[in-house]
Design a protein around this motif. Sequence first.
Motif, PDB file in Angstrom:
ATOM      1  N   ASP A 402       0.854  -1.182   0.000  1.00 41.95           N
ATOM      2  CA  ASP A 402       0.000   0.000   0.000  1.00 41.95           C
ATOM      3  C   ASP A 402       0.897   1.242   0.000  1.00 41.95           C
ATOM      4  OD1 ASP A 402      -1.691   2.165   0.635  1.00 41.95           O
ATOM      5  OD2 ASP A 402      -3.112   0.815   1.608  1.00 41.95           O
ATOM      6  N   TYR A 403       0.815   2.032  -1.088  1.00 39.32           N
ATOM      7  CA  TYR A 403       1.662   3.216  -1.189  1.00 39.32           C
ATOM      8  C   TYR A 403       1.341   4.240  -0.111  1.00 39.32           C
ATOM      9  CZ  TYR A 403       3.023   1.565  -5.854  1.00 39.32           C
ATOM     10  OH  TYR A 403       3.519   0.835  -6.897  1.00 39.32           O
ATOM     11  N   ALA A 404       0.091   4.311   0.284  1.00 39.29           N
ATOM     12  CA  ALA A 404      -0.314   5.346   1.245  1.00 39.29           C
ATOM     13  C   ALA A 404       0.229   5.047   2.643  1.00 39.29           C
ATOM     14  CB  ALA A 404      -1.832   5.470   1.277  1.00 39.29           C
ATOM     15  N   THR A 405       0.154   3.790   3.065  1.00 40.22           N
ATOM     16  CA  THR A 405       0.558   3.428   4.433  1.00 40.22           C
ATOM     17  C   THR A 405       1.913   2.739   4.493  1.00 40.22           C
ATOM     18  OG1 THR A 405      -0.570   1.278   4.285  1.00 40.22           O
ATOM     19  CG2 THR A 405      -1.870   3.158   5.051  1.00 40.22           C
ATOM     20  N   SER A 406       2.493   2.425   3.338  1.00 41.53           N
ATOM     21  CA  SER A 406       3.767   1.692   3.261  1.00 41.53           C
ATOM     22  C   SER A 406       3.678   0.317   3.899  1.00 41.53           C
ATOM     23  CB  SER A 406       4.908   2.491   3.914  1.00 41.53           C
ATOM     24  OG  SER A 406       5.075   3.728   3.286  1.00 41.53           O
ATOM     25  N   GLN A 407       2.458  -0.242   3.937  1.00 38.78           N
ATOM     26  CA  GLN A 407       2.261  -1.574   4.517  1.00 38.78           C
ATOM     27  C   GLN A 407       2.404  -2.629   3.430  1.00 38.78           C
ATOM     28  OE1 GLN A 407      -1.488  -2.053   6.467  1.00 38.78           O
ATOM     29  NE2 GLN A 407      -1.096  -4.160   7.112  1.00 38.78           N
ATOM     30  N   THR A 631       7.461   1.267 -10.406  1.00 39.20           N
ATOM     31  CA  THR A 631       6.046   0.910 -10.276  1.00 39.20           C
ATOM     32  C   THR A 631       5.142   2.142 -10.189  1.00 39.20           C
ATOM     33  OG1 THR A 631       6.279   0.776  -7.858  1.00 39.20           O
ATOM     34  CG2 THR A 631       6.629  -1.252  -9.127  1.00 39.20           C
ATOM     35  N   ARG A 632       5.656   3.228  -9.597  1.00 42.68           N
ATOM     36  CA  ARG A 632       4.806   4.415  -9.448  1.00 42.68           C
ATOM     37  C   ARG A 632       5.687   5.643  -9.236  1.00 42.68           C
ATOM     38  NH1 ARG A 632       0.562   5.976  -4.620  1.00 42.68           N
ATOM     39  NH2 ARG A 632      -0.956   7.082  -5.877  1.00 42.68           N
ATOM     40  N   ILE A 633       5.217   6.784  -9.744  1.00 42.58           N
ATOM     41  CA  ILE A 633       5.899   8.061  -9.537  1.00 42.58           C
ATOM     42  C   ILE A 633       4.921   8.978  -8.800  1.00 42.58           C
ATOM     43  CG2 ILE A 633       7.224   9.904 -10.612  1.00 42.58           C
ATOM     44  CD1 ILE A 633       8.243   7.109 -11.290  1.00 42.58           C
ATOM     45  N   LYS A 634       5.317   9.420  -7.636  1.00 42.12           N
ATOM     46  CA  LYS A 634       4.452  10.277  -6.824  1.00 42.12           C
ATOM     47  C   LYS A 634       5.283  11.411  -6.253  1.00 42.12           C
ATOM     48  CE  LYS A 634       0.540  11.212  -4.626  1.00 42.12           C
ATOM     49  NZ  LYS A 634      -0.700  11.580  -5.328  1.00 42.12           N
ATOM     50  N   GLY A 635       5.034  12.629  -6.740  1.00 42.60           N
ATOM     51  CA  GLY A 635       5.768  13.777  -6.231  1.00 42.60           C
ATOM     52  C   GLY A 635       7.259  13.641  -6.483  1.00 42.60           C
ATOM     53  N   LYS A 636       8.022  13.675  -5.413  1.00 37.87           N
ATOM     54  CA  LYS A 636       9.473  13.563  -5.525  1.00 37.87           C
ATOM     55  C   LYS A 636       9.977  12.170  -5.186  1.00 37.87           C
ATOM     56  CE  LYS A 636      10.402  18.439  -4.518  1.00 37.87           C
ATOM     57  NZ  LYS A 636      11.181  19.391  -3.678  1.00 37.87           N
ATOM     58  N   ASN A 637       9.099  11.181  -5.216  1.00 37.34           N
ATOM     59  CA  ASN A 637       9.480   9.814  -4.886  1.00 37.34           C
ATOM     60  C   ASN A 637       9.211   8.883  -6.066  1.00 37.34           C
ATOM     61  OD1 ASN A 637      10.390  10.209  -2.215  1.00 37.34           O
ATOM     62  ND2 ASN A 637       8.279  10.250  -1.477  1.00 37.34           N
ATOM     63  N   TYR A 639       8.686   4.933  -6.637  1.00 41.31           N
ATOM     64  CA  TYR A 639       8.471   3.650  -5.987  1.00 41.31           C
ATOM     65  C   TYR A 639       8.870   2.551  -6.965  1.00 41.31           C
ATOM     66  CZ  TYR A 639       5.832   6.322  -2.552  1.00 41.31           C
ATOM     67  OH  TYR A 639       5.470   7.220  -1.580  1.00 41.31           O
ATOM     68  N   CYS A 640       9.579   1.551  -6.447  1.00 42.02           N
ATOM     69  CA  CYS A 640      10.099   0.532  -7.351  1.00 42.02           C
ATOM     70  C   CYS A 640      10.286  -0.781  -6.611  1.00 42.02           C
ATOM     71  CB  CYS A 640      11.436   0.994  -7.950  1.00 42.02           C
ATOM     72  SG  CYS A 640      12.704   1.306  -6.697  1.00 42.02           S
TER      73      CYS A 640
END
Length: 1282
Positions: A402-407, A631-637, A639-640
């Motif tokens: 989960d990208y929002a909670t990092s779980q 896997t995802r680009i969000k703001g300055k991060n 995710y991979c």
Amino acid sequence: MSQEPGHDLHRGAFSGEEQRSLKGPAHREKGISRPSSYGNPSPLAFHANLPAMQMLTKFESKSNRVKGIAFHPKRPWILAALHNGSVQLWDYRMGTLLERFDEHDGPVRGVSFHPSQPLFVSAGDDYKIKVWNYKTRRCLFTLTGHLDYVRTVYFHHEYPWILSCSDDQTIRIWNWQSRNCIAILTGHNHYVFSAQFHPKEDLIVSASLDQTVRVWDFSGLRKKNAAPGTVSYDESAHRASQQADIFGSTDAIVKFVLEGHDRSVNWATFHPTLPLIVSAGDDRQVKLWRMNETKAWEVDTCRGHTNNVSSALFHQRQELIISVAEDKCIRVWDMSKRTAVQTFRREHDRFWALTAHPELNLFAAGHDNGLIVFKLERERPAYAVHQSNLFYVKDKYLRVYDYATSQDTAVLSVRRAGSQFVQPRALSYNPAERAVLITSTVDGGTYELYSLPKDFNGGEAREPSHEGKRGVGNSAIFIARNRFAVLEKANQTITIRDLQNNSTKSFKTPSMVNEIFYAGTGQLLLSTPTSVILFDIQQRKVISEVTTPPVKYVVWSADMSYMALLSKHTITIANKSLEQTCLIHETIRIKSAAWDESGILIYSTLNHIKYALPQGDNGIIRTLDQPIYLTRIKGKNVYCLDRDGKTRAIAIDPTEYRFKQALTKQNYDEVLQIIRNSNLVGQSIIAYLQKKGYPEIALHFVREDKTRFELALECGNLEVGLETARAMDKEECWSKLAQEALRQGNHQIVEMCYQRIKNFDRLSFLYLATGNTDKLTKMLKIAELRGDAMSRFHNSLFLGNVEERVRLLQEVGQAPLAYVTARTHGMHEIADEILATAGLTPEDVADLPTQGSLLVPPRPIMRVHDSNWPQLAVSRSYFEGAFTGDMEGVAVPAHPTAAAAEPEEDQWGMDDEFSIPALEHKGASLAPVMSDALDMDGDGGWDMDADLTAELHAATGALVAEDTGLVIPVAGQSEGEIWCQNSPLAADHVAAGAFESAMQLLNRQVGAINFEPLKDQFLSIFQASRAILTANEGMPSIVLPVRRNPSETDQRRALPVLAKSFQSLIAKELQEGYKATTANKLTEACTLFRGILQSLLLTIVTQSSEAEEVLQLVGVCREYLLGLSIELSRRECQNDTSPEGVKRMLDLAAYFTSAQLQPKHMIISLRTAMTACYKHKNLLSAQTFARRLLELAPSGHPAVTLARQIQQVAERSPRDEIQLDYDQFNSFVVCGISYTPIYRGSSSVQCPYCRAHFKPEFQGNLCTICDIAQIGGTGTGMVVMA
């Protein structure tokens, strides 16, 4: 490792293996057929459901036989030890040969990188161990002590030790810092083929031809070499008194002797973490051994190879053993079951070496014709992204991040997907039905359909509620809420199935399809070997197609408006209709991609994260140590997933690509916000802004004065230009600023610039033009103080000060001119005084001309020196106003639309003619002027451009004044322009006077960078193409261009006269060069041949046969220049009587003979080399040159007798006192700068014009042969015929 016949003839008349048989009874029979009684092992028993393990080749080289290989622990490098005596250093990621090391005499069998230092070690059949520094690219030192072939060498992971083993039946440990042998391990009674350190413990494992594997304990040696404080005085004194014992010592003792192989053991190695050993031998078996503190025993044997097993090792991440053998196979074994998992076979190459990367999942194997770098499974995890969830497979579990909670949660066990050694290939997620499709390559391609539990936010992973629905297919994806498509490549069929895995429809593919991808409801993307097809499932027809390399992955933007088609080295960005918008090429492999929220594609390669804008601009965001999968680009991060299947978040700086996107979309508010709130700097940004036409923005980023000054002049910002010019205070800058200020009419800045550089002449003329008589008077006084008579005369002339002129002429002794000036201007009293001073009377002076006019300048009517010249009022750009904080009168540019009508403009731009009132606000845009008297087209006004550019007539290009119908004639083309258009030859452009375009042509064609030697030829060609006709008195001469085809009436074929004749070069200059060479005038000959080379660049021929002769003449001049330069260098060395000087002189004499000269000159070079070698008692070399001379010289030549005499003397004692670098049996060329040989196969660079060879370190230098082109430059080839 294994020894093969026929490659060790340097040992004597016998082959290597025959000599082995002479040394002992247990000889090796590598490459010799075994007797039938030996028996063949049972064939490999493949299981019915054998996993489809793949060998993924990452790099393959072609070379001589590879006997040893080693990975660098950090860099993408691999060393290859070759049987021909070389060590090659490859970059396996880029596929390039970085360096070659050639100092071993005979085959090199072992190589190893140091784990942390820039060192590697090599050893071979010359009994030597060499330690190299790969940064300086040289051998640091050589360790000698072994008495026979050295088989393997390794660095210790902690201590400064090198471990080596040899055919002298010993294992040695060396301290590479002290360069001494610190231990000799004896015990084997035959050749030792391998020896390696344990990765953690104080153990060594060795394998020998005596059919044993031995484990050695060297803890005593470690204690002996420990810190001094840990050893007692008595013990250290006792050890110091001991002599090195060749029969061994207690420093290293045999711990275990493992017996079980029936023949020679070629290899043995430890498991990286477990107490296991694997060995391989000539009995075609791979054996697994286990050990503890007290004993070691055989666990099992892996049988299946059909020839000698060269090497074996453990897989670092899985329970696998990998082995290579002379049966041309790489075999993979299950370590727990001791059964074969997979076999990979080459057609013609036996394998000799095997190694594993110390950190990565990579292996390398050396064979008869090179090496191969490979891995055994794909490391890309199968994953899919939906909204804020990432679904991926790791360790046989489906996990959700989960990208929002990092779980990160394990949701479902998917043990059936894939196999033990093969990971799933792809994953497709259905959010409506909470189902996943997992595709694997097992059994030729299978898929599994799983339903996810309703709640997967906590708890342990569950087993599937029912068996997953399984089927055959190479690619499976969801295409609707309750439908998915399956591709079967074998029969090229696409089947549509429901969630019960029942087939609803099936159809054949329109062409050969490798993959299918989602393309929206009811559509598919079909990847073929040469294109991607957008296919409508309902209508079963092709909607559109785009040509691409084979596409491996497709990434859709969030709104499904764009797609990125990812191939191995290209990315094709297309819209949803499959219309290509841009194509991006990468030199290294593209791994993954994801779309940013703002519609920018972020993609990863093997070592970078990069971005790509939809219109094609791309750049680097950051570098990577290891590949990742975005896997995802969000703001300055970002995710991979990494190759271990771990989720990661990497921080990036999106400023650069967001800035470029805002600029492209003309979103100027965002551009300003980025500029004010970020530190976006760098040459790439500045170059980008200049390229896109925004120098005023680039000016904001730059703090370096020189660049800031150039940008200010480019965008016409005189204020910033003046500021930076003051900071630098260089004459060049003030001159450029004055030129730009004069162009804009700001004569006040021009005046200041001229004052700074003390350009008094231009200052005086500027004051004349502006009517500033006061400052002209000051300039007159300054000239008088400076003692500059000419400046005084000019200033007095500009002022109309006749008295000053007369006085000046008298002072400089020009009394006649002073008298004429005074008399002409009516100053009779002064004129009489001048005559009286000279002792003359008016009667003695002849009558003066009465038709002359007085040299008095007109008086300025309007003095404008207090203010600048009037300028056009133009609108400032949005950014200029924003940067200064003054936005009044500045409008944000609107996007042009097709419906917007363009108002007519003033065609002449003559403000004064129509009495346009001056604008009060400086810099404000011109507003339409409403006036009935100015109604040109009925619309009552003009919309003036920023620079009031007049419209160009579409047909004639003339400026049209619509109120009068007057057409200004357009100037025709000059003869020079016509010549340039009609010819691609540099000589014709020179004749036209277009020197710059001629130099550009020569740069593109032959890489020319130095045009100074061509200056005289440029001027002579230019002058020869024109005839000067003297006109009437007082009129300038008439210049007439001369054509080489005067009868041609078509201007498109007009060309200038030929100024240089190719035949004259051959008949005159070339023959003079030959004569100078014969007369021993070598410097003069070099000048002549270099002049021919330079003349050929500007020579034009009319026949193809002559064009070929031109290229041949280039080669002739190159050979003579190289040969004569070598001879001149040899003569400089003659006075050096040191051994090095004599050796260098003899080498140069030998290299001189390699130049391809005329026979009579070849005889001279051979005679020079022959006599030089004979004088220094290099009789063998003298004999060689004498033989060549006798083959070339006619029988009556004076040198023949001398050559025969030297040959007779040399035959009695054919040896050389001085060993030369010259090798007559190895083809080579001579470097044109260092005058050293470059042997065949060695890297070199060439001059793009004369094709002379140079060593790579001279790349970028000026060619010393032609003195024109850049070494290593590129060129399309010399053009001498139109």
